[in-house]
Scaffold this active site. Structure first.
Site, mmCIF file in Angstrom:
data_model
loop_
_atom_site.group_PDB
_atom_site.id
_atom_site.type_symbol
_atom_site.label_atom_id
_atom_site.label_comp_id
_atom_site.label_asym_id
_atom_site.label_seq_id
_atom_site.Cartn_x
_atom_site.Cartn_y
_atom_site.Cartn_z
ATOM 1 N N LYS A 67 -3.878 -16.604 -0.013
ATOM 2 C CA LYS A 67 -4.692 -16.161 -1.153
ATOM 3 C C LYS A 67 -3.915 -16.119 -2.477
ATOM 4 C CE LYS A 67 -8.377 -13.525 0.938
ATOM 5 N NZ LYS A 67 -9.080 -12.253 0.954
ATOM 6 N N ASN A 88 -10.032 -16.304 -3.182
ATOM 7 C CA ASN A 88 -10.608 -16.512 -1.846
ATOM 8 C C ASN A 88 -11.590 -17.679 -1.814
ATOM 9 O OD1 ASN A 88 -12.972 -15.486 -3.015
ATOM 10 N ND2 ASN A 88 -13.554 -14.438 -1.132
ATOM 11 N N THR A 156 0.695 6.388 -1.268
ATOM 12 C CA THR A 156 1.721 6.060 -2.255
ATOM 13 C C THR A 156 1.059 6.020 -3.631
ATOM 14 O OG1 THR A 156 2.679 4.656 -0.555
ATOM 15 C CG2 THR A 156 3.546 4.390 -2.788
ATOM 16 N N LEU A 157 1.361 7.023 -4.465
ATOM 17 C CA LEU A 157 0.641 7.134 -5.741
ATOM 18 C C LEU A 157 0.903 5.939 -6.652
ATOM 19 C CD1 LEU A 157 0.948 10.946 -6.487
ATOM 20 C CD2 LEU A 157 -1.012 9.679 -5.615
HETATM 21 P P1 ATR Z 1 -5.160 -4.824 2.329
HETATM 22 O O1 ATR Z 1 -4.544 -5.850 1.455
HETATM 23 O O2 ATR Z 1 -5.886 -5.357 3.525
HETATM 24 O O3 ATR Z 1 -5.999 -3.841 1.572
HETATM 25 P P2 ATR Z 1 -2.585 -3.472 2.438
HETATM 26 O O4 ATR Z 1 -2.187 -4.106 1.169
HETATM 27 O O5 ATR Z 1 -1.643 -3.502 3.580
HETATM 28 O O6 ATR Z 1 -3.957 -4.023 3.013
HETATM 29 O O7 ATR Z 1 -2.972 -1.967 2.068
HETATM 30 C C1 ATR Z 1 -3.023 -1.034 3.014
HETATM 31 C C2 ATR Z 1 -3.525 0.316 2.446
HETATM 32 O O8 ATR Z 1 -3.648 1.173 3.557
HETATM 33 C C3 ATR Z 1 -2.564 0.981 1.498
HETATM 34 O O9 ATR Z 1 -3.315 1.779 0.608
HETATM 35 C C4 ATR Z 1 -1.751 1.877 2.442
HETATM 36 O O10 ATR Z 1 -1.174 2.985 1.827
HETATM 37 P P3 ATR Z 1 0.281 2.874 1.108
HETATM 38 O O11 ATR Z 1 0.010 2.195 -0.203
HETATM 39 O O12 ATR Z 1 0.735 4.268 0.957
HETATM 40 O O13 ATR Z 1 1.123 2.069 2.034
HETATM 41 C C5 ATR Z 1 -2.839 2.319 3.366
HETATM 42 N N1 ATR Z 1 -2.351 2.768 4.673
HETATM 43 C C6 ATR Z 1 -2.063 1.996 5.740
HETATM 44 N N2 ATR Z 1 -1.676 2.768 6.784
HETATM 45 C C7 ATR Z 1 -1.734 4.060 6.363
HETATM 46 C C8 ATR Z 1 -1.479 5.346 6.984
HETATM 47 N N3 ATR Z 1 -1.101 5.430 8.240
HETATM 48 N N4 ATR Z 1 -1.678 6.439 6.253
HETATM 49 C C9 ATR Z 1 -2.081 6.372 4.958
HETATM 50 N N5 ATR Z 1 -2.347 5.194 4.318
HETATM 51 C C10 ATR Z 1 -2.177 4.060 5.011
#
Ligand code: ATR
Length: 281
Positions: A67, A88, A156-157
């Site tokens: 992508k 996409n 993660t803020l």
């Molecule tokens: P996509 O592109 O499919 O949206 P990604 O970029 O891997 O997937 O994003 C995953 C999201 O899920 C993020 O917001 C991640 O939080 P972080 O930015 O803090 O990493 C969140 N996420 C995944 N597993 C998590 C968990 N166990 N608890 C809280 N947040 C989670």
């Protein structure tokens, strides 16, 4: 004329896109094919694309892991793809490849289809949970469709702040922690869960507790394995109206097929059909 369409990505053998697009072509009375081009990540991507160009394909979808990678091989990008930094859908406009991103649009179309009253309620307070690629697309599309209050909660803020940088002038956005989201949940009218939490095999997990959810709130989850996540089950028990976010796949495909064919396919009962396919029926 017969449309030559397809999908590039890896792995894509089990993709339902050929089935979805064939339904759209049939429904709009167009002829065409939709092929899968599974490009191995260790192959030469430029070479794969050159071969695709020679096939004179009318348009194609792009999925992981290409992508972002595809962008350098395109002649232009639409505003969505630019804002997302991801494509996409590609349209071959007289030999020029133009990149689009219909992911977020697909999500908002599916939400508005289930809750058409939202067309007149764009000031409703929305909480977006998560800050990955999916959240980014949905945040941007919600703004483009006119929604004006969208907070973002994430573990993660900083990732949430990065998304909030896309904010358009008519929109209010606060970046908050998951803990704050949980305690202030009653303030929101629409809650959209975009993380992978709750996905198989971790089906007993929910990203936040929903006990403070407002009755009548709309709660949506884009996880579709399982289709009804624990998050949605709990929301429903607490009096929320639930939305299966996975239907965004159908609507993003609909938006892609409009770009290629200039015709808007009707979805009729395709979401139920798709759900049966998902369950392997
Ligand atoms: P996509 O592109 O499919 O949206 P990604 O970029 O891997 O997937 O994003 C995953 C999201 O899920 C993020 O917001 C991640 O939080 P972080 O930015 O803090 O990493 C969140 N996420 C995944 N597993 C998590 C968990 N166990 N608890 C809280 N947040 C989670």
């Amino acid at each position: 004329m017969s449309y030559h369409l397809g999908l590039i990505g890896y792995p894509i053998k089990h993709s339902l896109s050929p089935w979805i697009h064939q339904q759209f072509l049939n429904q709009t009375g167009l002829k065409g094919t939709y092929d899968l081009f599974e490009f191995q990540p260790d192959q030469d991507f430029s070479n794969d694309l050159d071969q695709l160009k020679e096939k004179n394909i009318h348009g194609f979808n792009v999925t992981v892991p290409y992508k972002e990678k595809i962008i350098h091989h395109l002649d232009a990008l639409d505003h969505n793809a630019k804002a997302m930094g991801a494509v996409n859908t590609v349209y071959n406009r007289n030999g020029e490849w133009i990149g689009y991103n219909t992911d977020g649009i697909g999500y908002v179309r599916s939400l508005l289809n289930k809750f058409p009253q939202l067309e007149r309620e764009k000031e409703k307070r929305i909480l977006l949970i998560g800050a990955g690629g999916a959240a980014r697309g949905i945040y941007y599309a919600l703004m483009i469709f006119g929604f004006s209050s969208i907070d973002i909660a994430n573990r993660t803020l900083q990732s949430a702040r990065n998304i909030a940088h896309l904010r358009l002038n008519h929109v209010d956005t606060n970046v908050i922690s998951l803990q704050k989201a949980e305690t202030d949940l009653y303030e929101y009218d629409i809650i959209i869960q975009t993380t992978s939490v709750g996905m198989k095999p971790n089906i007993d997990h929910t990203i936040i507790h929903l006990s403070k959810v407002k009755t009548g709130c709309i709660v949506s989850d884009i996880v579709y394995q399982p289709i009804k996540t624990k998050f949605l089950t709990e929301a429903e028990k607490l009096g929320a109206s639930i939305h299966f976010g996975h239907t965004m796949l159908l609507y993003q495909a609909q938006a892609a097929s409009e770009i290629w064919t200039f015709k808007k396919a009707k979805l009729n009962n395709l979401d139920q059909k798709l759900e049966r396919k998902w369950r392997g029926e």
